[in-house]
Enzyme design. Sequence first.
Site, PDB file in Angstrom:
ATOM      1  CG  HIS A 172      -2.001   1.051   1.093  1.00 19.01           C
ATOM      2  ND1 HIS A 172      -1.761   2.380   1.388  1.00 19.01           N
ATOM      3  CD2 HIS A 172      -3.285   0.990   0.680  1.00 19.01           C
ATOM      4  CE1 HIS A 172      -2.863   3.073   1.168  1.00 19.01           C
ATOM      5  NE2 HIS A 172      -3.797   2.256   0.735  1.00 19.01           N
ATOM      6  CD  GLU A 202      -2.805   5.520  -1.161  1.00 18.34           C
ATOM      7  OE1 GLU A 202      -2.731   5.912   0.015  1.00 18.34           O
ATOM      8  OE2 GLU A 202      -3.843   5.076  -1.676  1.00 18.34           O
ATOM      9  CG  HIS A 234      -5.270  -0.080  -2.961  1.00 23.63           C
ATOM     10  ND1 HIS A 234      -5.195   1.112  -3.639  1.00 23.63           N
ATOM     11  CD2 HIS A 234      -5.528   0.241  -1.672  1.00 23.63           C
ATOM     12  CE1 HIS A 234      -5.395   2.113  -2.794  1.00 23.63           C
ATOM     13  NE2 HIS A 234      -5.608   1.607  -1.588  1.00 23.63           N
TER      14      HIS A 234
HETATM   15 CO    CO Z   1      -5.686   2.765   0.118  1.00 24.34          CO
END
Ligand code: CO
Length: 286
Positions: A172, A202, A234
Amino acid sequence: MKIKIVALLLAVFAGYSSNAHKENEVKKGILLVTFGTSYPEAQKVFKNIEKKVQQAYPEIPLRWAYTSKIIRKKLAKQGQIINSPAEALAKMGEEGFTHVTVQSLHVIPGEEYENLEKTVNAFQHMPKGVQKLTFGKPLLYSHSDNERLAAVFHNEFENKLSKKSAMVFMGHGTHHQANIYYPGFQYYLSELNKNYLVGTVEGFPELDKVIEKLKAQKIEKVILIPLMSVAGDHAQNDMAGSEEDSWKTILENEGFEVEIILKGMAEYDEVIAIWLNHLKSAFEEL
Ligand code: CO
């Protein structure tokens, strides 16, 4: 008359003492806490974890909570009510639980984990609530967690690697300082094979960095897999989607052949075992 009063007093006292006894009774519970997912298929995967926890603690009642408010709202609109950690702990207090272990099912000790820890601390010694709480670490916390997870993947995927094929794990990523776990975990994987690469959606390293390495290592085929508990939004979209900006599309446009493994980490028993190990330590402290 006197006897009647004594009998009455005794009855009152007996009633009082049995109530007092009830209030002192220990009732242990486990609260499993994940970020959450709105994907029904991914939600089913949480059942794997539940099953393993129930096998390890058949007598202990289990509850669930999601830390993501957005996901809880989305599910509530579809009629599925899932508690926040604070709601779950308040309810467990009402249900008479005196000792609760809260197990984080997060991947790294990032923002979601840190906020959960604050919630757990706030609930310690809540009047008329749960009396004692302990908190289980996320998947990757210690040196040995990193070593163990890398070994699990190596066991599972070693045969998929070749000189020209690499495996890319999509984490993530976060602005939180715990993002360091992603490049950190890369080290442990690299010790086993340099064709395991970690990228994040991210945080750092970004996909660009991964592509640089793939090219430098003359890789032709990339196997993509989420480094997330479940293959939710995701994984389905940012990783495997057919949109212009998905990792699959970007890698294909860069000339790589792409294979997708749409399985979250909670689909591997050996990964669940790492979380269970943390749960065991926390439960022993209760
Ligand atoms: Co997220």
